[in-house]
Design an enzyme around this catalytic site. Structure first.
Site, PDB file in Angstrom:
ATOM      1  N   HIS A 211      10.696 -64.013 -22.362  1.00  0.00           N
ATOM      2  CA  HIS A 211       9.814 -62.965 -22.164  1.00  0.00           C
ATOM      3  C   HIS A 211       8.945 -62.665 -23.140  1.00  0.00           C
ATOM      4  O   HIS A 211       8.908 -63.137 -24.120  1.00  0.00           O
ATOM      5  CB  HIS A 211      10.618 -61.645 -22.026  1.00  0.00           C
ATOM      6  CG  HIS A 211      11.677 -61.489 -20.417  1.00  0.00           C
ATOM      7  ND1 HIS A 211      11.145 -61.170 -19.351  1.00  0.00           N
ATOM      8  CD2 HIS A 211      12.921 -61.893 -20.490  1.00  0.00           C
ATOM      9  CE1 HIS A 211      11.854 -61.305 -18.603  1.00  0.00           C
ATOM     10  NE2 HIS A 211      13.091 -61.894 -19.110  1.00  0.00           N
ATOM     11  N   GLU A 293      12.135 -61.460 -26.465  1.00  0.00           N
ATOM     12  CA  GLU A 293      10.694 -60.978 -26.231  1.00  0.00           C
ATOM     13  C   GLU A 293      10.040 -61.384 -27.397  1.00  0.00           C
ATOM     14  O   GLU A 293      10.207 -61.162 -28.671  1.00  0.00           O
ATOM     15  CB  GLU A 293      10.922 -59.351 -26.449  1.00  0.00           C
ATOM     16  CG  GLU A 293      11.668 -58.525 -25.272  1.00  0.00           C
ATOM     17  CD  GLU A 293      10.714 -58.594 -24.123  1.00  0.00           C
ATOM     18  OE1 GLU A 293       9.742 -59.006 -23.882  1.00  0.00           O
ATOM     19  OE2 GLU A 293      11.367 -58.061 -23.112  1.00  0.00           O
TER      20      GLU A 293
END
Length: 329
Positions: A211, A293
């Site tokens: 992500h 992330e």
């Protein structure tokens, strides 16, 4: 990332204040930029492979990401497929059923890795479908979200596919059997419950969901999301909390080495690790799984990295090195 979050809201462009996201979630603590010593600590952790008993305490938090559709002038083009190179090979742009066979003699031979590219480039065309509620174990949440994008319109879904394809090539070169949860071979999704089920049914040795965050300007750096202890309904993370923490810690350390990026200055209290109990992709997993992330798409400095092809290769390398370190332990 807005993988499993509240309904879409426009991205924030001003400095954030303390706020809460979702029911019962903890307020995100804004941490100071991590000193160089922390990067060294993470690298040491990645190399030494700490056990569950000597892991640092992490205050559970939640990123300030948003689910946003691409800007009106953004083109929903297919993500870039990296060119072939002697060092990484050429990731196949084909669907998940046509993944290349691994090198049976590599150090990861016999290992199964599931790579989950967050979101799908077609999600914003199927808002009704992705807004459907699904069972994530302890409650119901949206099937999926659109993800975020840079101010220039480079979408998170394009980023995650590009990095995931690079990651697959690196892992396959080491002998691993790699499955992509989606490879732009379906119009939207899959839903978060199916994403977890794919890893479970593959009996994966490790699952990594790729992500990029959608937080406020000034919030920089990467973080790795780990599953919290959740037990209720169809969710039971009891057996995966420890292994997932080790996987995430190793990835964090190797990511520092490969990219030179610092851990998040706004999530994880400077550790680069964040524990969450609201993500269906983690709650429903029965195998070790983490979310990575890679940076904040809404910050111009981080966006410059995320849109750079060379940096994306480094990000894939850091994740691959972390997975390899975990599987070879």
């Amino acid at each position: 990332m807005s993988y499993d979050s509240e309904p879409p809201t426009p991205p924030t462009t001003s400095a954030p204040s303390s706020r809460r996201f979702g029911r019962g979630s903890a307020t995100v603590a804004v941490a100071a930029l991590v000193p160089a010593a922390l990067a060294g600590w993470l690298v040491w952790q990645a190399t030494s492979g700490p056990g569950d008993s000597d892991q640092p305490e992490v205050v559970p938090g939640q990123s300030q990401s948003r689910s946003v559709a691409p800007p009106a002038d953004a083109k929903p083009s297919a993500p870039t497929t990296p060119p072939a190179s002697p060092s990484t090979g050429a990731p196949s742009p084909s669907g998940t059923d046509k993944d290349e066979k691994p090198n049976a003699t590599g150090p990861l031979a016999g290992k199964v890795v599931v790579v989950d590219p967050g979101h799908n480039p077609g999600n914003f065309r199927h808002t009704r479908e992705i807004n459907k509620l699904v069972n994530v174990g302890t409650h119901r949440k949206e099937c999926d979200t659109t993800g975020t994008s840079t101010n220039a319109g480079y979408t998170e879904a394009s980023f995650t596919l590009d990095v995931s394809r690079r990651l697959r090539a690196l892992l396959e070169k080491q002998g691993a059997t790699v499955k992509l949860v989606q490879n732009e071979d379906r119009p939207y999704g899959p839903c978060v419950d199916e994403r977890a089920r794919i890893g479970n049914e593959a009996k994966a040795d490790a699952v990594v969901s790729v992500h990029a965050d959608g937080s406020a300007v000034g919030n920089r750096g990467f973080h790795v999301i780990l599953p919290a202890l959740v037990k209720g309904g169809a969710a039971d993370t009891t057996k995966i909390v420890g292994p997932s923490r080790e996987l995430g810690t190793r990835i964090a350390g190797k990511f520092v080495q490969a990219t030179g990026s610092a851990p998040s200055n706004y999530v994880g209290d400077g550790t680069g690790l964040d524990v969450r109990k609201d993500l269906g992709g983690l709650n429903l997993s029965t195998v070790p799984k983490v979310f990575v992330e890679c940076g904040n798409m809404r910050d111009p400095k981080d966006a410059a990295l995320l849109t750079n092809e060379g940096w994306r290769q480094k990000a894939a390398q850091g994740i691959a090195d972390g997975i390899g370190s975990y599987l070879e332990r």
